[in-house]
Design an enzyme around this catalytic site. Structure first.
Site, PDB file in Angstrom:
ATOM      1  N   ASP A 128     -56.670  36.449  14.805  1.00  0.00           N
ATOM      2  CA  ASP A 128     -55.395  36.011  15.388  1.00  0.00           C
ATOM      3  C   ASP A 128     -54.343  36.135  14.282  1.00  0.00           C
ATOM      4  OD1 ASP A 128     -53.169  34.649  16.301  1.00  0.00           O
ATOM      5  OD2 ASP A 128     -54.312  33.035  17.238  1.00  0.00           O
ATOM      6  N   GLU A 163     -56.220  23.313  10.487  1.00  0.00           N
ATOM      7  CA  GLU A 163     -55.852  23.972  11.731  1.00  0.00           C
ATOM      8  C   GLU A 163     -56.652  23.285  12.831  1.00  0.00           C
ATOM      9  OE1 GLU A 163     -56.248  25.382  14.808  1.00  0.00           O
ATOM     10  OE2 GLU A 163     -56.896  27.398  14.237  1.00  0.00           O
ATOM     11  N   GLU A 169     -60.260  18.573  22.194  1.00  0.00           N
ATOM     12  CA  GLU A 169     -61.296  18.467  21.162  1.00  0.00           C
ATOM     13  C   GLU A 169     -60.977  17.348  20.175  1.00  0.00           C
ATOM     14  OE1 GLU A 169     -61.910  22.344  19.443  1.00  0.00           O
ATOM     15  OE2 GLU A 169     -63.240  22.970  21.074  1.00  0.00           O
ATOM     16  N   HIS A 173     -54.410  33.516  19.875  1.00  0.00           N
ATOM     17  CA  HIS A 173     -55.642  33.363  20.649  1.00  0.00           C
ATOM     18  C   HIS A 173     -55.548  32.183  21.612  1.00  0.00           C
ATOM     19  CE1 HIS A 173     -56.602  30.253  17.635  1.00  0.00           C
ATOM     20  NE2 HIS A 173     -57.533  29.830  18.457  1.00  0.00           N
TER      21      HIS A 173
END
Length: 417
Positions: free
Chosen positions: A102, A196, A205, A354
């Site tokens: 990405d 990140e 998540e 992405h």
């Protein structure tokens, strides 16, 4: 269902709701997994009369199915976080290959780190969820830090450690395999945290919690954290191909009316966001609305449990409303010296990442006309049991002048439970 007057008495007892239940008549009570209820009477083997205290501290009473209740919360802490499954997925190359290739994502981090060169020298850096170690390697190559701790819980850390050595940075970068919540560092405090952590609808998540915990545990009071700010946006849009693929096909199948399948399709096909959706700028029907803003130096975990925002879109282009798209932006700022701000955006107007965009598809499209307003609320609720999971509750209606043209519609999207 047994009549409540014929019930047997039972001592008041608190039970946990193990799975969602939607009331089917006014005597029943709708519940979500993770709620707790007080059992007032054991009516039968199938139904109990319970009391539930909602988020506004209002007591609600009604029937609840016994097979949705448990005396004990059925999950331990590891199960709640699904760590074995989560870290196992990051121990494989597929996700890391997607992230490394990405270009907007990875090159933006590289550019941001290079912009911090005067400040990074001789500093101690903590890379949370370091994965392959690419961000740590950028720091070591460009910033001349004193030390970089690359903390990664998955088995990819083994290969990351070898990669660090292969590139000659083992004296600077120390790869630590472990959960950030469980480790200790030789340097008890660090100057800078980089990570990140962003996911679907920014928060999914909830890796952000690990970053917040690392901040509170390791970051110096005057330290920096990157990204420094984050924003989540919502925008009404047309998405004909996505709608036809999920809902439209059930209206006519080889000349047969398959509409009985529409309710099932609404639950199973549009009950979750369509992630990695590519939204064209000309499909946007309005300007975006900011539904969440985060300052990573001050945000707390409790603020992420239940986020509610009212929105009001002015329709800029007539078209069919098939859903709402979301995207996010993160910023790399707060440097103590003048620098050019660096931003990573996943908007339709930016170079594709992405993440692309996330699409919240409606069960039934609405025709919007230029000048109308689209009003409603969006709620992001963290799952009470499955702590990496998220729910989105979207309410919307169309307005013209001061008149509401349709009854407000509410739809729930699950990421993923």
């Amino acid at each position: 269902m047994a009549d409540k007057d014929s019930t047997q008495d039972t001592a008041s007892d608190v039970y946990c709701v193990t799975s969602d239940y939607t009331a089917r008549d006014p005597t029943q009570i709708s519940l979500e997994a993770g709620d707790t209820v007080t059992v007032l009477e054991a009516v039968s083997d199938e139904w109990w009369w319970v009391e539930f205290i909602d988020k506004n501290d209002k007591p609600l009473v009604g029937y609840a199915p016994v097979n949705h209740l448990s005396k004990e919360i059925p999950l331990d802490e590891e199960d709640k976080w699904e760590n074995s499954e989560y870290f196992s997925s990051y121990g494989q190359l597929k996700l890391h290959s997607e992230m490394l290739t990405d270009v907007p994502r990875t090159s933006t981090y590289s550019l941001a780190i290079q912009s911090a060169l005067p400040w990074l020298q001789d500093k101690v850096v903590l890379d949370v969820g370091s994965g392959t170690g690419i961000l740590s390697l950028f720091c070591a190559r460009y910033g001349k830090p004193k030390k970089v701790y690359a903390v990664e819980a998955s088995d990819i850390a083994v290969y990351s450690r070898e990669t660090v050595s292969k590139n000659g940075y083992e004296d600077v970068i120390e790869v630590i395999q472990g959960n950030i919540n469980d480790i200790s560092l030789p340097h008890h405090q660090v100057d800078w945290i980089i990570s990140e952590w962003m996911g679907t609808l920014l928060l999914f998540e909830f890796m952000i919690e690990s970053v917040i915990n690392a901040r509170d545990k390791f970051l110096k009071p005057d330290g920096m954290i990157w990204p420094s700010e984050a924003e989540l946006f919502l925008i009404p849009c047309s998405a004909l191909s996505a709608y036809n693929g999920s809902m439209g096909i059930w209206k006519d199948v080889y000349g047969f009316d398959f509409s009985p399948y529409l309710s099932l399709a609404a639950d199973t096909l549009t009950g979750k966001p369509i992630y990695n959706h590519t939204l064209s700028p000309d499909e946007c029907l309005s300007e975006p609305f900011t539904i969440l803003q985060l300052n990573m130096k001050t945000v707390t975990v409790s603020q992420l449990e239940d986020i509610r925002t009212a929105y009001d879109f002015l329709v800029k282009r007539s078209g069919m409303l098939h859903g709402f798209a979301s995207y996010f932006t993160v910023h790399f700022s707060h440097l103590p010296h003048p620098h050019t701000p660096v931003t990573l955006s996943t908007s339709p107007q930016s170079k594709p990442t992405h993440w692309k965009q996330d699409l919240l598809l409606l069960d039934s499209p609405l025709q919007l006309e230029e000048g109308q307003r689209l009003k409603g609320t969006i709620k992001l609720t963290r799952h009470k049991l499955w702590r990496r999971h998220l729910r989105v509750t979207l309410t919307y209606s169309v307005w013209e002048d001061d008149t509401e043209l349709n009854e407000a519609v509410t739809k729930i999207y699950r990421l993923w439970r």
